[in-house]
Scaffold this motif. Structure first.
Motif, PDB file in Angstrom:
ATOM      1  N   ASP A  37      21.648   2.782  -6.066  1.00 37.47           N
ATOM      2  CA  ASP A  37      20.712   1.612  -5.901  1.00 37.47           C
ATOM      3  C   ASP A  37      19.574   2.195  -5.490  1.00 37.47           C
ATOM      4  O   ASP A  37      18.518   1.688  -5.781  1.00 37.47           O
ATOM      5  CB  ASP A  37      21.440   0.582  -5.016  1.00 37.47           C
ATOM      6  N   ARG A  38      19.688   3.056  -4.461  1.00 38.21           N
ATOM      7  CA  ARG A  38      18.516   3.669  -3.762  1.00 38.21           C
ATOM      8  C   ARG A  38      17.564   4.054  -4.936  1.00 38.21           C
ATOM      9  O   ARG A  38      16.189   3.713  -4.837  1.00 38.21           O
ATOM     10  CB  ARG A  38      18.753   4.699  -2.798  1.00 38.21           C
ATOM     11  N   LEU A  39      18.068   5.044  -5.927  1.00 38.26           N
ATOM     12  CA  LEU A  39      17.035   5.483  -7.010  1.00 38.26           C
ATOM     13  C   LEU A  39      16.460   4.366  -7.694  1.00 38.26           C
ATOM     14  O   LEU A  39      15.246   4.589  -7.982  1.00 38.26           O
ATOM     15  CB  LEU A  39      18.100   6.260  -7.763  1.00 38.26           C
ATOM     16  N   ASP A  57       0.756  -1.107  -0.040  1.00 39.51           N
ATOM     17  CA  ASP A  57      -0.030  -0.191  -0.069  1.00 39.51           C
ATOM     18  C   ASP A  57       0.907   1.352   0.130  1.00 39.51           C
ATOM     19  O   ASP A  57       0.546   2.219   0.721  1.00 39.51           O
ATOM     20  CB  ASP A  57      -0.882   0.126   1.223  1.00 39.51           C
ATOM     21  N   LEU A  58       1.987   1.336  -0.722  1.00 41.65           N
ATOM     22  CA  LEU A  58       2.937   2.308  -0.894  1.00 41.65           C
ATOM     23  C   LEU A  58       2.101   3.773  -1.050  1.00 41.65           C
ATOM     24  O   LEU A  58       2.620   4.647  -0.634  1.00 41.65           O
ATOM     25  CB  LEU A  58       4.169   2.124  -1.943  1.00 41.65           C
ATOM     26  N   ASP A  59       1.319   3.614  -1.964  1.00 41.44           N
ATOM     27  CA  ASP A  59       0.776   4.873  -2.135  1.00 41.44           C
ATOM     28  C   ASP A  59      -0.444   5.400  -1.353  1.00 41.44           C
ATOM     29  O   ASP A  59      -1.214   6.333  -1.467  1.00 41.44           O
ATOM     30  CB  ASP A  59       0.299   5.213  -3.543  1.00 41.44           C
ATOM     31  N   GLY A  60      -0.715   4.624  -0.455  1.00 40.15           N
ATOM     32  CA  GLY A  60      -1.710   4.971   0.946  1.00 40.15           C
ATOM     33  C   GLY A  60      -2.851   5.090   0.383  1.00 40.15           C
ATOM     34  O   GLY A  60      -3.894   5.682   0.751  1.00 40.15           O
ATOM     35  N   LYS A  61      -3.284   4.052  -0.389  1.00 35.37           N
ATOM     36  CA  LYS A  61      -4.677   3.841  -1.071  1.00 35.37           C
ATOM     37  C   LYS A  61      -5.854   3.084   0.056  1.00 35.37           C
ATOM     38  O   LYS A  61      -6.791   3.078  -0.363  1.00 35.37           O
ATOM     39  CB  LYS A  61      -4.852   3.312  -2.324  1.00 35.37           C
ATOM     40  N   SER A  62      -5.077   2.318   1.011  1.00 38.44           N
ATOM     41  CA  SER A  62      -6.261   1.573   1.828  1.00 38.44           C
ATOM     42  C   SER A  62      -6.846   2.511   2.605  1.00 38.44           C
ATOM     43  O   SER A  62      -6.842   3.721   2.991  1.00 38.44           O
ATOM     44  CB  SER A  62      -5.031   0.727   2.573  1.00 38.44           C
ATOM     45  N   SER A  97      11.748   1.372  -9.056  1.00 35.66           N
ATOM     46  CA  SER A  97      11.177   0.051  -9.416  1.00 35.66           C
ATOM     47  C   SER A  97       9.781  -0.068  -8.465  1.00 35.66           C
ATOM     48  O   SER A  97       8.754  -0.659  -8.878  1.00 35.66           O
ATOM     49  CB  SER A  97      11.938  -1.111  -9.209  1.00 35.66           C
ATOM     50  N   MET A  98       9.746   0.530  -7.499  1.00 36.25           N
ATOM     51  CA  MET A  98       8.603   0.676  -6.515  1.00 36.25           C
ATOM     52  C   MET A  98       7.582   1.770  -6.838  1.00 36.25           C
ATOM     53  O   MET A  98       6.412   1.803  -6.474  1.00 36.25           O
ATOM     54  CB  MET A  98       9.005   1.026  -5.083  1.00 36.25           C
ATOM     55  N   GLY A  99       7.765   2.507  -7.993  1.00 39.39           N
ATOM     56  CA  GLY A  99       7.011   3.625  -8.322  1.00 39.39           C
ATOM     57  C   GLY A  99       6.703   4.694  -7.483  1.00 39.39           C
ATOM     58  O   GLY A  99       6.004   5.643  -7.530  1.00 39.39           O
ATOM     59  N   LEU A 100       7.970   5.089  -6.606  1.00 43.84           N
ATOM     60  CA  LEU A 100       8.171   6.217  -5.698  1.00 43.84           C
ATOM     61  C   LEU A 100       8.943   7.038  -6.435  1.00 43.84           C
ATOM     62  O   LEU A 100       9.909   6.753  -7.146  1.00 43.84           O
ATOM     63  CB  LEU A 100       8.433   5.605  -4.309  1.00 43.84           C
ATOM     64  N   SER A 101       8.765   8.576  -6.154  1.00 40.68           N
ATOM     65  CA  SER A 101       9.433   9.647  -6.941  1.00 40.68           C
ATOM     66  C   SER A 101      10.628   9.801  -5.988  1.00 40.68           C
ATOM     67  O   SER A 101      11.759  10.634  -6.433  1.00 40.68           O
ATOM     68  CB  SER A 101       8.826  10.604  -7.464  1.00 40.68           C
TER      69      SER A 101
END
Ligand SMILES: Nc1nc2c(ncn2[C@@H]2O[C@H](COP(=O)(O)OP(=O)(O)OP(=O)(O)O)[C@@H](O)[C@H]2O)c(=O)[nH]1
Ligand SMILES: [Mg+2]
Length: 350
Positions: free
Chosen positions: A238-240, A198-203, A245-249
């Protein structure tokens, strides 16, 4: 800017603290951890492209990670734990939105935490009230005002209302509140500690945190602290890659710091030279003289004027000399209201 992390036991405070500071503090124990986190600021990199410095120095947040106290601990003990939170500017409440087998109860958890903070404030208020009342009886005017503030504080806390929800404290009353370090008077940033799916906090859980923040005048961000702490252990390249890959900016410190800056009403100005390009945080609406004071009290005392320009000018004209030649270098006096993003040279005389 000081931020205190609070929350129920095992909600992820230390995990977040480690992710933000790059430390590897132990998740348990009863000592608070203190660390600094750099506030990422894309404008710094931009300025440095035109004015290459030896060092880039971002503004920082000081984080205090307070171990959670099990609900039901006695108020004195809680108060002891929270002594550290009394000194911070903002409270960051971490709320467990991931399920580790215990289920998730966002409203219940927020309420439990809030109740603890209110109880801790109540202990302080009651102690202070007696003392202030004794002093007030000697005719001390300040003590009389303190007694009045403490009385309204006690009424609020008795009802279970955080002090910050009464919005109309005068300037001098706010000063009194700060002097006692009332925790429930501080602005709150809620962190929904979301699950890895739930990385984008949709829950609904993350939404419940957002709704609560909105309803109580706070700010909120969703962070997967577990993932963030893994990210923070990687080297920057690697962090970038992992972020992408997680779709986070960007790492969580970005949105978190921005939310904290909004809560505290802060904005940035910059100083730029061969030695360093540096970001400074000041209260929005601060004068040029106050901004000078953020750097050094000598510069504030001996203030002559501030030469200012914007990043747009730098991008257009490339050098400070060209900005000056084009007549775009503004010369501002001590009462000038600093604009977010100003790049400044202070001229002073001591
Ligand atoms: N699944 C999952 N586990 C997490 C997450 N965040 C933290 N945890 C785990 O939850 C446990 C507690 O995390 P901590 O960061 O130590 O919690 P804390 O809030 O500091 O707890 P106290 O210091 O005891 O108050 C650890 O085992 C973490 O790995 C998450 O986003 N997902
Ligand atoms: Mg901890």
């Amino acid at each position: 800017m000081d931020v205190g992390l609070v929350g129920l036991p095992s909600c992820g405070k230390t995990t977040l603290f480690n992710a933000l500071t790059g430390q590897q503090a132990a998740g348990f124990g009863d000592k608070p951890h203190v660390g600094m986190a750099n506030i990422p600021d894309p404008r710094l990199e931009k300025i440095a492209q035109f004015i290459p410095p030896e060092k880039i120095i971002p503004a920082t947040i000081r984080l205090v990670d307070i171990p959670g106290v099990p609900p039901g601990s006695d108020a004195k003990k809680i108060s002891g734990f929270l002594e550290h939170v009394r000194q911070v500017d903002t409270v960051c409440q971490v709320v467990r939105c991931f399920d580790d087998g215990m289920g998730i109860d966002v409203p219940g958890d927020i309420d439990k935490m809030e109740t603890e903070l209110i109880l801790a404030d109540l202990v302080v208020a009651e102690g202070a009230q007696n003392k202030a009342a004794r002093t007030a009886r000697t005719g001390d005017k300040d003590a009389k005002e303190r007694v009045a503030v403490l009385e309204s504080v006690s009424v609020l806390l008795d009802e279970g209302t955080p002090i910050r929800l009464k919005g109309d404290w005068s300037e001098s009353e706010q000063k009194i509140l700060r002097s006692y370090g009332f925790i429930s008077a501080k602005p709150v940033l809620y962190v929904a500690n979301v699950a890895e799916d739930d990385l984008d906090g949709k829950s609904e859980h993350a939404a419940a945190v957002r709704d609560h923040a909105q309803a109580s005048g706070g700010q909120s961000v969703s962070v997967c602290t577990k993932l963030e702490s893994e990210l923070s252990e990687l080297d920057p390249a690697d962090r970038l890659e992992m972020l992408e890959s997680m779709g986070l900016s960007e790492p969580a410190i970005g949105p978190l710091a921005r939310a904290a800056m909004i809560l505290l009403g802060l904005s940035n100005f910059y100083t730029a030279g061969e030695k360093e390009v540096r970001s400074w945080a000041i209260h929005a609406g601060a004068s040029a003289r106050e901004a000078a004071g953020a750097i050094h009290s000598d510069i504030e005392r001996g203030f002559i004027r501030a030469e200012c320009y914007g990043l747009d000018d730098l991008i257009q004209y490339k050098t400070e000399k060209a900005i000056r030649d084009a007549g775009k270098l503004r010369s501002e006096g001590k009462n000038y209201t600093m604009q977010d993003g100003d790049i400044v040279h202070f001229l002073f005389n001591v």
